[in-house]
Design an enzyme around this catalytic site. Structure first.
Site, PDB file in Angstrom:
ATOM      1  N   GLN A   1      55.492 -10.637  10.424  1.00 35.29           N
ATOM      2  CA  GLN A   1      56.383 -11.046   9.342  1.00 35.29           C
ATOM      3  C   GLN A   1      55.780 -12.315   8.726  1.00 35.29           C
ATOM      4  OE1 GLN A   1      59.556  -9.141   8.904  1.00 35.29           O
ATOM      5  NE2 GLN A   1      58.196  -7.812  10.093  1.00 35.29           N
TER       6      GLN A   1
ATOM      7  N   ARG B   1      62.718 -14.526   7.999  1.00 36.52           N
ATOM      8  CA  ARG B   1      61.600 -14.563   7.067  1.00 36.52           C
ATOM      9  C   ARG B   1      61.245 -13.142   6.624  1.00 36.52           C
ATOM     10  NH1 ARG B   1      58.859 -18.203   9.421  1.00 36.52           N
ATOM     11  NH2 ARG B   1      57.134 -18.143   7.935  1.00 36.52           N
TER      12      ARG B   1
ATOM     13  N   ALA C   1      68.968 -10.481   6.901  1.00 43.11           N
ATOM     14  CA  ALA C   1      67.731  -9.867   7.397  1.00 43.11           C
ATOM     15  C   ALA C   1      66.563 -10.115   6.446  1.00 43.11           C
ATOM     16  CB  ALA C   1      67.952  -8.380   7.589  1.00 43.11           C
ATOM     17  N   HIS C   2      65.380  -9.684   6.851  1.00 43.02           N
ATOM     18  CA  HIS C   2      64.181  -9.974   6.067  1.00 43.02           C
ATOM     19  C   HIS C   2      64.222  -9.313   4.693  1.00 43.02           C
ATOM     20  CE1 HIS C   2      61.900  -6.470   8.347  1.00 43.02           C
ATOM     21  NE2 HIS C   2      63.109  -6.119   8.005  1.00 43.02           N
ATOM     22  N   ASN C   3      63.676 -10.048   3.719  1.00 40.33           N
ATOM     23  CA  ASN C   3      63.520  -9.548   2.355  1.00 40.33           C
ATOM     24  C   ASN C   3      64.833  -9.347   1.595  1.00 40.33           C
ATOM     25  OD1 ASN C   3      60.796  -8.606   3.767  1.00 40.33           O
ATOM     26  ND2 ASN C   3      60.447  -8.816   1.576  1.00 40.33           N
TER      27      ASN C   3
END
Lengths: 341, 341, 341
Positions: A193, A213, A234-236
């Site tokens: 990540q 991240r 969560a990511h993104n």
């Protein structure tokens, strides 16, 4: 503080001649003679009359029966008084860099106050006026803006960026790895990540929040948004400006949340969705499809609130309805021979 | 990194003669001329064509219209490239034992890197190659294996055991007391939790996860399993190998989860259940009964997904159905006199 | 420990002459020859007979077929034995104030043990017999009572008050700001949270719990209550005495919870509600209305459990019922011409 001083502070008009000294603030039900309280609007007039508060903030046209300040928005004025009661930040966060801080030689730290046992990594930047509580960790190449407050034990991992006037409550983790894996011959293989988290100006994150991240690129929290305790992003994910996300809500990967979105507590938003501006989502709802701007949703799966309420009401009638259905079937069966079938 | 070098890294074939230098990685939508991106499969061909990426990883048979590497599994190859972009671990976790570390004289520490302010208790063991971030606490007689990474503020309480190559994200607590009480004459009496937690090789625990120690015996996380942020695992739970448990899921005491079980976010699994191998549980589901191997469940109470979807669809028709029922009853009542009842 | 000593400890009667030495405790299924286990009641007799435990705690009238101690309440006696197996508190929390502790000159600390890297602020008080784990932060003017245990990384923010014999597990945050904002011309304006948290005697808070400070006044956890991991208690909530709140439950602002209330995991309680004494709320329930004393609720929205179970059972019959309804309508339509309509 004298009532007249408070009136000047909030831009209100003193009612009557009395100018008592007040030492605290409380709700109408809990206030005593030394407290200031407030009557939010005319519907609360009876509660105001019953209160033992020494003085009240009241809207125009309401007779408080005691020393008072008239303002258009009493709750707002009350909040301004509360700010005067908050502890001196210098007592909570003594100015200066504590001798126990481990600050990398390549870090650039202009912060007003860094508490004991903070760790600031290589290439990190901490802006002027910012206060860090004890044990805060700012990772390599992370960037914390000006006039922020990071409470005890906050972790901002490498490369992440916080804007100005960001408040982060105790124990929150910004920039942990997103939950990303690929199937492999011997089990799941971790997808590195390598993205970051970017948090806008005037954001407030509650305690024990996680903002992961991105796999690549950025997980974004828009300016002015407020996230309550134990929220998970969560990511993104991209969250827009001026959102209010209540406690324990979870937003799964790559979903895009518009501006001014409001959620209750324990909401779940699935991955790769688009939630429009101004959407309101009721507590414990489960959102599994895109949501158009301005919609209000409840339930699991989350539906427009009108429909959701109709279904909830209908559910309570369902057990009896099955009995009525069976009765109708019984009558139809009885009638059948007569109709020559 | 030159495209040809990346091709060698991922075991792919360079397409064409161009050999640009790439400096980053991004999604197709976000990539720029200096980035490598990937087209996962033929269905994404249009997105690939539209991308501004300087180079692409593509499956066989797809024309990328730019410098590219052909591989059988582009997402996997992309993940290998991401690993090259991740920060140098020595920058994040400088090698050596920091002078501020408090390491008991009876602890045996072979770790590669221990960050500032870590505390390692009496009789604890930390294996070679392991990296501890700042403020990590390894309790008395705890045992952390080789090549692990424990991020900032992780707590591993006394007696607990982590295998090799375990990754634990920031703030996670391994080995807190299970939630166990007996009724007593003056309120609830605490049942001492004298068991431990045992975490297998290659497990990854997200941030702010809680894995409670057993009353007696062990709470077990099987090798290769991945737990997302804020997951809660209660005392005496056993999770099998290669499971994937998404964020904010909670598993209550003494439940046994098989191998390869996958859950969405915010799932709740009741206590003393047996969940078979390969079960898949949808987000926000509530599992209150044993689940046979291979089942797929949704909803609350969690049901087989076919049934759950039928019920969800039927629910939306329920309010109107009650009206239709009432209409039928009205007609039956009207008909009744004609039938001599 | 010799079986005869254990009998004396628990006030039980030794059965037979054998007096083996026991070194551990385990469940019936997991126990070996060196372990003591217990048969809770007669229903477990078969499990007891099948166990490999070296000795058993048994209720009167049950033949254990091995060395045993007869007691009225075997589980309770087992818990007393577990207390003997727990690690020596002096090994976990070495007595004394660690030289790395940063204790303000105006703090009054009588604690038995303060671990490395604790920070105690101006005017704070920590009572005699209390043990603080590593990295604990006790804020300015906070007050921690006697004989408490605060595990690693716990944060007690300024002004908050803990009673005696309070146990707080790792990473928990007491006194973060409540989630309070007013709309303003440029986005949401923070309402200062100037109240405190007040935690009664004999309360136990799990790991990674959040208890927010009040806007004004107090957020209260009543004596003897037990909160599991990752529970969230919002500002101005009052929880009564001897409650048991399971993991990941969230209680929204200003709700009042009575005495002896028990919830399952992942429950959500909306704001400004009154929940009566002795209420029991099933896991994952969503409580959106006041609840009278003694009620038992399940589901979302939470309903009396009888009704909730009827609805859950009826839901499974709903898809088929819609088909039956359609069939009845078909028959009614067929009949209609015959009735001259």
């Amino acid at each position: 503080m004298r009532l007249s001083d408070i009136a000047a502070l909030v831009g209100g008009r003193l009612l009557g001649d009395a100018d008592p000294e007040l030492t605290g603030a409380a709700s109408l039900a809990e206030a005593g003679p030394g407290d200031l309280s407030f009557v939010a609007d005319a519907r609360r007039a009876a509660e105001g009359a019953a209160s033992a508060a020494g003085a009240l903030l009241v809207p125009p046209g309401l007779d408080p029966g005691r020393p008072a300040i008239v303002v258009d928005r009493p709750y707002e004025a009350f909040a301004q008084f509360l700010a005067r009661l908050a502890p001196d930040p210098d007592r909570l966060y003594p100015p200066g860099v504590h001798p126990t801080d481990v600050v990398d030689a390549t870090a650039v730290v202009a912060a007003a106050a860094i508490g004991p046992y903070c760790v600031v990594g290589a290439g990190a930047v901490v802006g002027a006026g910012t206060r860090l509580g004890p044990h805060v960790v700012v990772g390599s190449d992370a960037n914390v803006g000006r006039d922020c407050v990071l409470h005890a034990h906050v972790v901002v991992r490498e490369g992440c960026r916080l804007g100005d006037r960001v408040i982060v409550h105790a124990g929150t983790v910004v920039g942990a790895d997103g939950f990303g894996y690929l199937p492999g011959p011997h089990g799941q293989v971790k997808i590195p990540q390598v993205g970051i988290v970017e948090i806008g100006d005037d954001v407030e994150l509650g305690a024990l929040v996680t903002i992961d991240r991105a796999t690549t690129g950025r997980t974004v929290i828009g300016a002015g948004s407020k996230l309550d305790n134990q929220v998970h992003v969560a990511h993104n994910v991209r969250i827009g400006r001026c959102c209010a996300i209540s406690a324990q809500t979870g937003i799964a990967g790559s979903s895009v949340i518009g501006d001014g979105v409001v959620t209750g507590g324990q909401v779940g938003i699935a991955d790769h969705l688009v939630i429009g501006d101004g959407v309101r989502i009721g507590a414990q709802a489960g959102v599994i499809k895109d949501v158009p701007a301005g919609a209000t949703l409840f339930g699991y799966p989350a539906l427009d609130f009108h429909e959701s309420f109709r279904i909830t009401a209908a559910l309570r009638r369902l057990p009896a309805a099955l009995g009525r259905l069976r009765a109708l079937e019984g009558r139809a069966a009885t009638d059948a021979p007569k109709r020559g079938k």
